[in-house]
Enzyme design. Sequence first.
Site, PDB file in Angstrom:
ATOM      1  N   ASP A  96     -10.489  -4.090  -4.150  1.00 12.27           N
ATOM      2  CA  ASP A  96      -9.827  -3.159  -3.220  1.00 12.27           C
ATOM      3  C   ASP A  96     -10.656  -1.888  -3.111  1.00 12.27           C
ATOM      4  OD1 ASP A  96      -8.050  -1.260  -2.000  1.00 12.27           O
ATOM      5  OD2 ASP A  96      -6.354  -2.500  -2.618  1.00 12.27           O
ATOM      6  N   SER A 120       0.832  -1.200   0.000  1.00 11.31           N
ATOM      7  CA  SER A 120       0.000   0.000   0.000  1.00 11.31           C
ATOM      8  C   SER A 120       0.875   1.262   0.000  1.00 11.31           C
ATOM      9  CB  SER A 120      -0.956  -0.039   1.204  1.00 11.31           C
ATOM     10  OG  SER A 120      -1.894   0.999   1.150  1.00 11.31           O
ATOM     11  N   HIS A 150      -8.611  -4.391   0.350  1.00  9.45           N
ATOM     12  CA  HIS A 150      -7.302  -3.785   0.564  1.00  9.45           C
ATOM     13  C   HIS A 150      -6.539  -4.421   1.716  1.00  9.45           C
ATOM     14  CE1 HIS A 150      -4.386  -0.578  -0.042  1.00  9.45           C
ATOM     15  NE2 HIS A 150      -4.354  -0.377   1.275  1.00  9.45           N
TER      16      HIS A 150
END
Length: 262
Positions: free
Chosen positions: A192, A123, A223
Site C-alpha cells: 500500500d 481507507s 491501496h
Amino acid sequence: MGTAISSLVFQPPSLTYMHNAKHFWLDTRTMNRIPAFFIDRSSTITVLFSHGNAEDLGMIYDWFHDFSRLVKVNVLAYDYTGYGKASGEVSEENCYADIDAAYEHLTVDHQIASERIVLYGRSLGSGPTCYLAEKLSRSGTKLGGVILQSPLCSAFRVAFNFRFTLPGDMFPNVDRISNIECPIYIIHGTRDEIVPFWHGQELFFAAQTKHRVKPFWVDGAGHNNIEALLREDGAFFTAIGKFLDEYTDRNRGAAPQSKPKE
C-alpha cells in the site's frame, strides 16, 4: 490549522452521479443532508459501507450491486457531508454524524437489528466505522461485525509513525479499536503506497484478542487495486463471504424487515 489539515485529509472528487436516481436522502444531526443508496437482497445481513477518499456514490454503486449479489448481503452506502450531492462542509465531526444517520436509517426505518449489521470501512471510511463501532460497543449494543479495508491508524500516522495520538489528529482508529466488542476483519495490501501496510498490522494487534479475525494480507496489492487483483478468481468475494459465514448470524434466523416503515 484545522482547515489546512482538513483540506489534506479530505479530497472529494468531482460529482459523478448528477442524473443518478438510485439514491435517497438522509438528514444528519449536524443539519446536513447526505445521499445514500440501499441495495436489498432480502439477506439476514446488511453491510453499512463507508467509502474511501476521492470517491462518491456514483463511483461505487455498480461495484456494490455486484458485491451484494455475490456475497449475498444487503448494502447501504452513503456520501459524507461535502461529498457528491451532500450539503455542508466536510469535517471529521460531520463524518461521524453521517454514519450515525445511516445507522439510524437501518435500525429505525428498516427495523434491522444491530447484530445483523456489519460495518465496513475502506481507507478513510475506517474512521467513521471505528467511531460507530466503539460508540455502540460502549453502549452495550451488539454488532454483527466490522470489516476494515486498507485502514489507517490515524490521519497523522499516514505520514508519520507517531507513538502516541497527538492533539488535533483525526480518526484515531488505533485508540478506538481496543474498545470494539465484535469480530474485526482487517484487509490490507502489503504494498500500500498511501496507507502503509503497518497500519493494518498495528490495528490488528490493537484489537482485543478475542475479537481478532485472521487478517487478509493481500500480497503485492497497493491501496486502490485489492478488488481488481482478486476479482478474476473471486477471492475477494470468497474472503468476505467466509468471514460472514463464520462470524455472523447470517445463516441463522429469518431475514430482517427491509422495507422502511410508513
